[in-house]
Design a protein around this motif. Structure first.
Motif, PDB file in Angstrom:
ATOM      1  N   ALA A  81       1.030  -1.115  -0.208  1.00  0.00           N
ATOM      2  CA  ALA A  81       0.025   0.063  -0.125  1.00  0.00           C
ATOM      3  C   ALA A  81       0.886   1.277  -0.029  1.00  0.00           C
ATOM      4  O   ALA A  81       0.573   2.261  -0.697  1.00  0.00           O
ATOM      5  N   LEU A  82       1.988   1.561   0.908  1.00  0.00           N
ATOM      6  CA  LEU A  82       2.747   2.524   0.820  1.00  0.00           C
ATOM      7  C   LEU A  82       3.341   2.639  -0.374  1.00  0.00           C
ATOM      8  O   LEU A  82       3.804   3.743  -0.970  1.00  0.00           O
ATOM      9  N   ARG A  83       3.901   1.458  -1.158  1.00  0.00           N
ATOM     10  CA  ARG A  83       4.540   1.719  -2.216  1.00  0.00           C
ATOM     11  C   ARG A  83       3.636   2.304  -3.531  1.00  0.00           C
ATOM     12  O   ARG A  83       4.071   3.139  -4.187  1.00  0.00           O
ATOM     13  N   GLN A  84       2.261   1.981  -3.495  1.00  0.00           N
ATOM     14  CA  GLN A  84       1.418   2.488  -4.325  1.00  0.00           C
ATOM     15  C   GLN A  84       1.245   3.833  -4.174  1.00  0.00           C
ATOM     16  O   GLN A  84       1.039   4.704  -5.173  1.00  0.00           O
ATOM     17  N   HIS A 283       8.947  -7.133  -7.737  1.00  0.00           N
ATOM     18  CA  HIS A 283       7.596  -7.312  -7.010  1.00  0.00           C
ATOM     19  C   HIS A 283       6.512  -6.042  -7.721  1.00  0.00           C
ATOM     20  O   HIS A 283       7.202  -4.971  -8.440  1.00  0.00           O
ATOM     21  N   ALA A 284       5.577  -6.388  -7.828  1.00  0.00           N
ATOM     22  CA  ALA A 284       4.353  -5.617  -8.809  1.00  0.00           C
ATOM     23  C   ALA A 284       4.178  -4.348  -8.405  1.00  0.00           C
ATOM     24  O   ALA A 284       3.899  -3.173  -9.042  1.00  0.00           O
ATOM     25  N   SER A 285       4.442  -4.040  -6.958  1.00  0.00           N
ATOM     26  CA  SER A 285       4.745  -2.435  -6.500  1.00  0.00           C
ATOM     27  C   SER A 285       5.753  -1.548  -7.409  1.00  0.00           C
ATOM     28  O   SER A 285       5.368  -0.366  -7.318  1.00  0.00           O
ATOM     29  N   TYR A 286       6.469  -2.244  -7.796  1.00  0.00           N
ATOM     30  CA  TYR A 286       7.420  -1.360  -8.561  1.00  0.00           C
ATOM     31  C   TYR A 286       7.139  -1.243 -10.151  1.00  0.00           C
ATOM     32  O   TYR A 286       7.878  -0.707 -11.037  1.00  0.00           O
ATOM     33  N   ASP A 287       5.964  -2.006 -10.370  1.00  0.00           N
ATOM     34  CA  ASP A 287       5.515  -1.749 -12.139  1.00  0.00           C
ATOM     35  C   ASP A 287       5.667  -0.412 -12.494  1.00  0.00           C
ATOM     36  O   ASP A 287       6.003  -0.194 -13.534  1.00  0.00           O
ATOM     37  N   ARG A 288       5.049   0.786 -11.872  1.00  0.00           N
ATOM     38  CA  ARG A 288       5.077   2.047 -12.229  1.00  0.00           C
ATOM     39  C   ARG A 288       6.183   2.989 -11.904  1.00  0.00           C
ATOM     40  O   ARG A 288       6.047   4.098 -12.109  1.00  0.00           O
ATOM     41  N   ASP A 289       7.071   2.517 -11.231  1.00  0.00           N
ATOM     42  CA  ASP A 289       8.291   3.130 -10.584  1.00  0.00           C
ATOM     43  C   ASP A 289       8.924   3.531 -11.889  1.00  0.00           C
ATOM     44  O   ASP A 289       9.448   2.679 -12.511  1.00  0.00           O
ATOM     45  N   PRO A 290       9.299   4.803 -12.309  1.00  0.00           N
ATOM     46  CA  PRO A 290       9.893   5.128 -13.499  1.00  0.00           C
ATOM     47  C   PRO A 290      11.115   4.763 -13.545  1.00  0.00           C
ATOM     48  O   PRO A 290      11.712   4.247 -14.672  1.00  0.00           O
TER      49      PRO A 290
END
Length: 312
Positions: A81-84, A283-290
């Motif tokens: 949640a924090l990553r998102q 980890h999927a939380s990094y999917d949108r991390d540029p």
């Protein structure tokens, strides 16, 4: 489930940041330093968190603070949640590789490191000098846990397991060849099956087992081989082959590079082996991390630009 804005507004979201730090550090003092607050403030946050969740969350133990079962169950969804939230807040920020300052922890076997590492570091120094790499040996048995705990940003290797929040992307496929010292074994390519089995083999295994894909292929033919040595390190294999009358079955890209550098020979494998897929896992939380997405795209591009990699 609909969002209860009134109920959510009563929650201090900073408490969740504090909880994540406490679960990661398992120390009030270290968690306070990580968040950038004083120890009394972190102690107060822990007290509020205990009331909020009606659970002790962290209890004192001889080796520090130990999370309760409830805290362990909260750790992964909380981190996600924090990553998102972080990605949501920073998504619109301009990403410039030339100015970004970031360290990536990457787990990978030495075979992939020697093929991709030189090209990757050369590119980073020229185009993204603020990016630092912390490279670690990959532990297949623990890699999913390390990704979930945010101890590893990206894993490269040969992965077949994972959950829905573990994302995978193909880097490249590779075939196998036989690597040997023609002067010591008295053979020329192509090697036949009988000659292939006449000499002892070097096996590389990351799982500490004296059994590999070659043994499975030979078993289907009713044949077996003799192993001289089993090692978890790909990079030592060509030096063993150069020094002794042994042969090795290796990934073609790596074996071809070593053969050229060390005066060894390669031959097609006289048994049928499926190609190997080298993939990235994160980890999927990094999917949108540029920055993370940029690194993944860069690795795919570098892996596909030059099949022989020209590293040796």
């Amino acid at each position: 489930m609909a969002i209860d804005h009134v109920d959510l507004a009563r929650l201090d979201l900073n408490l969740l940041v504090a909880l994540d730090a406490l679960l990661e550090e398992r120390s009030v003092t270290r968690a306070a330093a990580r968040v950038g607050v004083g120890q009394p403030a972190m102690s107060a946050s822990l007290a509020r968190l205990r009331r909020l969740f009606d659970d002790e969350l962290l209890t004192r133990a001889p080796d520090g603070m130990r999370p309760t079962p409830r805290a362990l169950a909260l750790a992964e969804p909380l981190r996600g949640a924090l990553r998102q939230v972080q990605a949501l807040v920073h998504r619109e920020e301009r990403f410039d590789p030339a100015t970004v300052a970031r360290t990536f922890t990457v787990s990978l076997p030495d075979s992939v490191e020697v093929l991709l590492g030189p090209r990757l570091i050369a590119y980073l120094r020229a185009h993204a000098p603020g990016v630092r790499l912390l490279l670690r040996s990959v532990d297949a048995a623990r890699i999913l846990e390390e990704l979930d705990a945010d101890r590893v940003d990206l894993a490269l290797g040969f992965f077949t397991e994972g959950q829905a929040h573990h994302k995978r992307r193909l880097l490249y496929r590779d075939s196998y060849v036989v690597l040997f010292n023609a002067g010591l074994v008295g053979l020329d390519a192509p090697i036949g099956l009988d000659d292939y089995l006449r000499f002892p083999h070097v096996l590389t295994s990351l799982r500490e087992t004296a059994h590999g894909v070659v043994d499975d292929a030979l078993a289907r033919l009713g044949r077996t081989r003799t192993l001289a040595v089993t090692t978890p390190r790909f990079l030592v294999v060509p030096f063993l082959v150069r020094a002794a009358p042994v042969i090795a079955t290796m990934h073609a890209r790596l074996a071809t590079a070593f053969a050229s550098a060390l005066g060894l020979s390669v031959s097609p494998v006289p048994v049928d082996l499926d190609p190997v897929a080298v993939t990235m896992l994160w980890h999927a939380s990094y999917d949108r991390d540029p920055a993370h997405r940029w690194l993944r795209d860069l690795l795919v591009r570098l892996a596909g630009e030059a099949p022989d990699f020209g590293v040796l």
